[in-house]
Design a protein around this motif. Structure first.
Motif, PDB file in Angstrom:
ATOM      1  N   GLY A   8      27.131  20.893 -10.254  1.00 12.98           N
ATOM      2  CA  GLY A   8      26.211  19.987  -9.589  1.00 12.98           C
ATOM      3  C   GLY A   8      26.885  18.831  -8.878  1.00 12.98           C
ATOM      4  N   SER A   9      28.207  18.917  -8.656  1.00 10.05           N
ATOM      5  CA  SER A   9      28.939  17.771  -8.138  1.00 10.05           C
ATOM      6  C   SER A   9      28.963  17.696  -6.615  1.00 10.05           C
ATOM      7  CB  SER A   9      30.383  17.800  -8.642  1.00 10.05           C
ATOM      8  OG  SER A   9      31.050  18.963  -8.170  1.00 10.05           O
ATOM      9  N   LEU A  10      28.441  18.695  -5.920  1.00 10.16           N
ATOM     10  CA  LEU A  10      28.514  18.709  -4.463  1.00 10.16           C
ATOM     11  C   LEU A  10      27.236  18.143  -3.856  1.00 10.16           C
ATOM     12  CD1 LEU A  10      30.042  22.262  -3.846  1.00 10.16           C
ATOM     13  CD2 LEU A  10      31.242  20.072  -3.908  1.00 10.16           C
ATOM     14  N   ASP A  11      27.362  17.079  -3.066  1.00  9.92           N
ATOM     15  CA  ASP A  11      26.199  16.573  -2.352  1.00  9.92           C
ATOM     16  C   ASP A  11      25.947  17.456  -1.123  1.00  9.92           C
ATOM     17  OD1 ASP A  11      28.073  15.823  -0.403  1.00  9.92           O
ATOM     18  OD2 ASP A  11      28.117  13.728  -1.054  1.00  9.92           O
ATOM     19  N   GLN A  12      24.892  17.145  -0.362  1.00 12.05           N
ATOM     20  CA  GLN A  12      24.509  18.010   0.759  1.00 12.05           C
ATOM     21  C   GLN A  12      25.631  18.160   1.783  1.00 12.05           C
ATOM     22  OE1 GLN A  12      21.762  19.856   1.323  1.00 12.05           O
ATOM     23  NE2 GLN A  12      20.987  19.323  -0.697  1.00 12.05           N
ATOM     24  N   GLU A  13      26.328  17.080   2.083  1.00 17.63           N
ATOM     25  CA  GLU A  13      27.418  17.145   3.060  1.00 17.63           C
ATOM     26  C   GLU A  13      28.550  18.023   2.563  1.00 17.63           C
ATOM     27  OE1 GLU A  13      30.450  14.158   5.529  1.00 17.63           O
ATOM     28  OE2 GLU A  13      28.918  13.341   4.175  1.00 17.63           O
ATOM     29  N   ALA A  14      28.919  17.852   1.280  1.00 17.79           N
ATOM     30  CA  ALA A  14      29.999  18.663   0.708  1.00 17.79           C
ATOM     31  C   ALA A  14      29.602  20.133   0.655  1.00 17.79           C
ATOM     32  CB  ALA A  14      30.356  18.147  -0.679  1.00 17.79           C
ATOM     33  N   GLN A  15      28.328  20.419   0.366  1.00 15.77           N
ATOM     34  CA  GLN A  15      27.863  21.801   0.360  1.00 15.77           C
ATOM     35  C   GLN A  15      28.016  22.427   1.740  1.00 15.77           C
ATOM     36  OE1 GLN A  15      23.869  22.138  -1.257  1.00 15.77           O
ATOM     37  NE2 GLN A  15      24.361  20.767  -2.957  1.00 15.77           N
ATOM     38  N   PHE A  74      32.928  30.842  -3.099  1.00 16.24           N
ATOM     39  CA  PHE A  74      31.541  31.067  -3.501  1.00 16.24           C
ATOM     40  C   PHE A  74      31.316  30.560  -4.938  1.00 16.24           C
ATOM     41  CE2 PHE A  74      30.773  34.410  -0.152  1.00 16.24           C
ATOM     42  CZ  PHE A  74      29.588  33.870   0.327  1.00 16.24           C
ATOM     43  N   THR A  75      32.284  30.828  -5.811  1.00 19.42           N
ATOM     44  CA  THR A  75      32.151  30.387  -7.201  1.00 19.42           C
ATOM     45  C   THR A  75      32.041  28.871  -7.281  1.00 19.42           C
ATOM     46  OG1 THR A  75      33.456  32.290  -7.958  1.00 19.42           O
ATOM     47  CG2 THR A  75      33.219  30.449  -9.491  1.00 19.42           C
ATOM     48  N   ARG A  76      32.862  28.191  -6.500  1.00 23.63           N
ATOM     49  CA  ARG A  76      32.819  26.728  -6.477  1.00 23.63           C
ATOM     50  C   ARG A  76      31.495  26.216  -5.913  1.00 23.63           C
ATOM     51  NH1 ARG A  76      36.354  23.063  -2.436  1.00 23.63           N
ATOM     52  NH2 ARG A  76      35.470  21.037  -2.953  1.00 23.63           N
ATOM     53  N   LEU A  77      31.017  26.854  -4.833  1.00 26.67           N
ATOM     54  CA  LEU A  77      29.757  26.441  -4.229  1.00 26.67           C
ATOM     55  C   LEU A  77      28.613  26.626  -5.213  1.00 26.67           C
ATOM     56  CD1 LEU A  77      28.178  25.555  -1.679  1.00 26.67           C
ATOM     57  CD2 LEU A  77      27.990  27.990  -1.096  1.00 26.67           C
ATOM     58  N   ARG A  78      28.610  27.732  -5.915  1.00 31.11           N
ATOM     59  CA  ARG A  78      27.529  28.021  -6.864  1.00 31.11           C
ATOM     60  C   ARG A  78      27.470  26.968  -7.969  1.00 31.11           C
ATOM     61  NH1 ARG A  78      26.997  31.312 -11.615  1.00 31.11           N
ATOM     62  NH2 ARG A  78      24.893  32.187 -11.742  1.00 31.11           N
ATOM     63  N   ALA A  79      28.634  26.626  -8.530  1.00 37.48           N
ATOM     64  CA  ALA A  79      28.661  25.592  -9.574  1.00 37.48           C
ATOM     65  C   ALA A  79      28.267  24.239  -9.011  1.00 37.48           C
ATOM     66  CB  ALA A  79      30.061  25.522 -10.198  1.00 37.48           C
ATOM     67  N   GLY A  80      28.737  23.943  -7.795  1.00 41.36           N
ATOM     68  CA  GLY A  80      28.453  22.646  -7.206  1.00 41.36           C
ATOM     69  C   GLY A  80      27.010  22.460  -6.793  1.00 41.36           C
ATOM     70  N   MET A  81      26.264  23.562  -6.622  1.00 41.72           N
ATOM     71  CA  MET A  81      24.856  23.478  -6.234  1.00 41.72           C
ATOM     72  C   MET A  81      23.915  23.507  -7.436  1.00 41.72           C
ATOM     73  SD  MET A  81      24.759  25.817  -2.749  1.00 41.72           S
ATOM     74  CE  MET A  81      22.988  25.580  -2.516  1.00 41.72           C
ATOM     75  N   TYR A  82      24.471  23.510  -8.651  1.00 40.96           N
ATOM     76  CA  TYR A  82      23.621  23.483  -9.847  1.00 40.96           C
ATOM     77  C   TYR A  82      22.735  22.243  -9.846  1.00 40.96           C
ATOM     78  CZ  TYR A  82      22.260  22.641 -14.690  1.00 40.96           C
ATOM     79  OH  TYR A  82      21.534  22.374 -15.825  1.00 40.96           O
ATOM     80  N   GLU A  83      21.453  22.443 -10.149  1.00 40.68           N
ATOM     81  CA  GLU A  83      20.513  21.337 -10.281  1.00 40.68           C
ATOM     82  C   GLU A  83      20.081  21.241 -11.740  1.00 40.68           C
ATOM     83  OE1 GLU A  83      17.277  21.149  -7.536  1.00 40.68           O
ATOM     84  OE2 GLU A  83      18.393  22.248  -6.002  1.00 40.68           O
ATOM     85  N   PRO A  84      20.178  20.063 -12.339  1.00 42.56           N
ATOM     86  CA  PRO A  84      19.813  19.914 -13.751  1.00 42.56           C
ATOM     87  C   PRO A  84      18.428  20.484 -14.028  1.00 42.56           C
ATOM     88  CG  PRO A  84      20.814  17.902 -12.941  1.00 42.56           C
ATOM     89  CD  PRO A  84      20.612  18.790 -11.745  1.00 42.56           C
TER      90      PRO A  84
END
Length: 276
Positions: A8-15, A74-84
């Motif tokens: 969940g660490s990626l904000d919209q810009e980083a995504q 893709f693995t990094r993006l998936r983890a970074g897009m996690y929403e609590p």
């Protein structure tokens, strides 16, 4: 509950930056003369799949070897897009069209068309690493993970403690970080009140002062806490329970809607505890 450090660490810009990097990595690996290509990444727990194909002018898909470097992205993006409490997606379809257009479709609800069936433990791993609240766990994922479907069992409620067994406020917790103090207070004090008395309780850390501790109970649908939790944080800097603080941080300090059936459950939970 343990989670990867970057969940969940990626904000919209980083995504968006990472999505564009994935596209560049795919394009560089495609054969000369390509016009359109599809790359699909699928994951549940530790089970991962990556498939790729070129699209012929007549729409026929021609399988090709997927670019290996893109799987880690893709693995990094998936983890970074996690929403609590909402989880993350289980498949992503990346469509590329020459010279430089692309679309990405993320799927978090439907079971992917696996090339090979994931091992049984992968589904439980998914819910452990990327927890979801019961209402957003797809039935197929709940069944394969051995978890009850949301319609079969309601999520449990946690109640925050203010005092220790001797009736004293718990003051040995680590202090709240300065930058989180006001955000925590806003969450604790703005959450719906499900029970309230007209009077106030004595301040256990200032018993000679005026009775000012609110006799209320708040909830966000997952946790229940007395109004005293917010009071002692505001008045004396006494931190809430570590797990409650972490729960609020994971939510992004955003209060969810609490429907009437949940409020009724909370009241039943509180009154049941009070009778015991």
């Amino acid at each position: 509950m343990s989670q990867p450090h970057d969940s969940g660490s990626l904000d919209q810009e980083a995504q968006q930056q990472l999505i564009q990097e994935i596209g560049r990595t795919i394009a560089l690996a495609l054969p000369p003369g390509w016009q359109a290509a599809n790359v699909e990444y699928r994951q549940v727990g530790s089970h991962r799949e990556l498939v790729a194909s070129l699209l012929a002018p007549n729409g026929t898909e021609i399988p090709i070897a997927p670019p290996g470097d893109v799987m880690a992205l893709f693995t990094r993006l998936r983890a970074g897009m996690y929403e609590p409490e909402r989880g993350t997606w289980v498949s992503a379809l990346y469509r590329l069209q020459r010279p430089g257009s692309y679309t990405v479709d993320f799927n978090g609800d439907h079971e992917p068309a696996w090339r090979s069936a994931p091992p049984a433990e992968a589904y439980a791993q998914e819910l452990h690493r990327f927890p979801r609240t019961g209402s957003v766990v797809p039935e197929w994922l709940a069944q394969r993970a051995g978890a009850p479907h949301p319609g079969d069992q309601q999520p449990s409620l946690r109640t925050a403690a203010v005092f220790d067994r001797d009736g004293r406020p718990i003051t040995q917790r680590p202090a709240v970080e300065p930058g989180l103090h006001e955000q925590l207070l806003a969450y604790l004090e703005s959450a719906p009140i499900v029970l309230a008395a007209r009077s106030f309780d004595t301040d256990r850390l200032d018993p000679a002062g005026e009775a000012a501790v609110p006799l209320t109970f708040h909830t966000d649908g997952s946790w229940i806490w007395p109004g005293a939790v917010g009071y002692y944080l505001r008045r004396h800097g006494v931190a809430p329970e570590d797990e409650l603080v972490e729960h609020i941080r994971r939510s992004g300090f955003r209060l969810p809607e609490v429907d009437e059936p949940t409020r009724e459950r909370v009241v039943a939970e509180i009154t049941g505890e009070q009778r015991s």
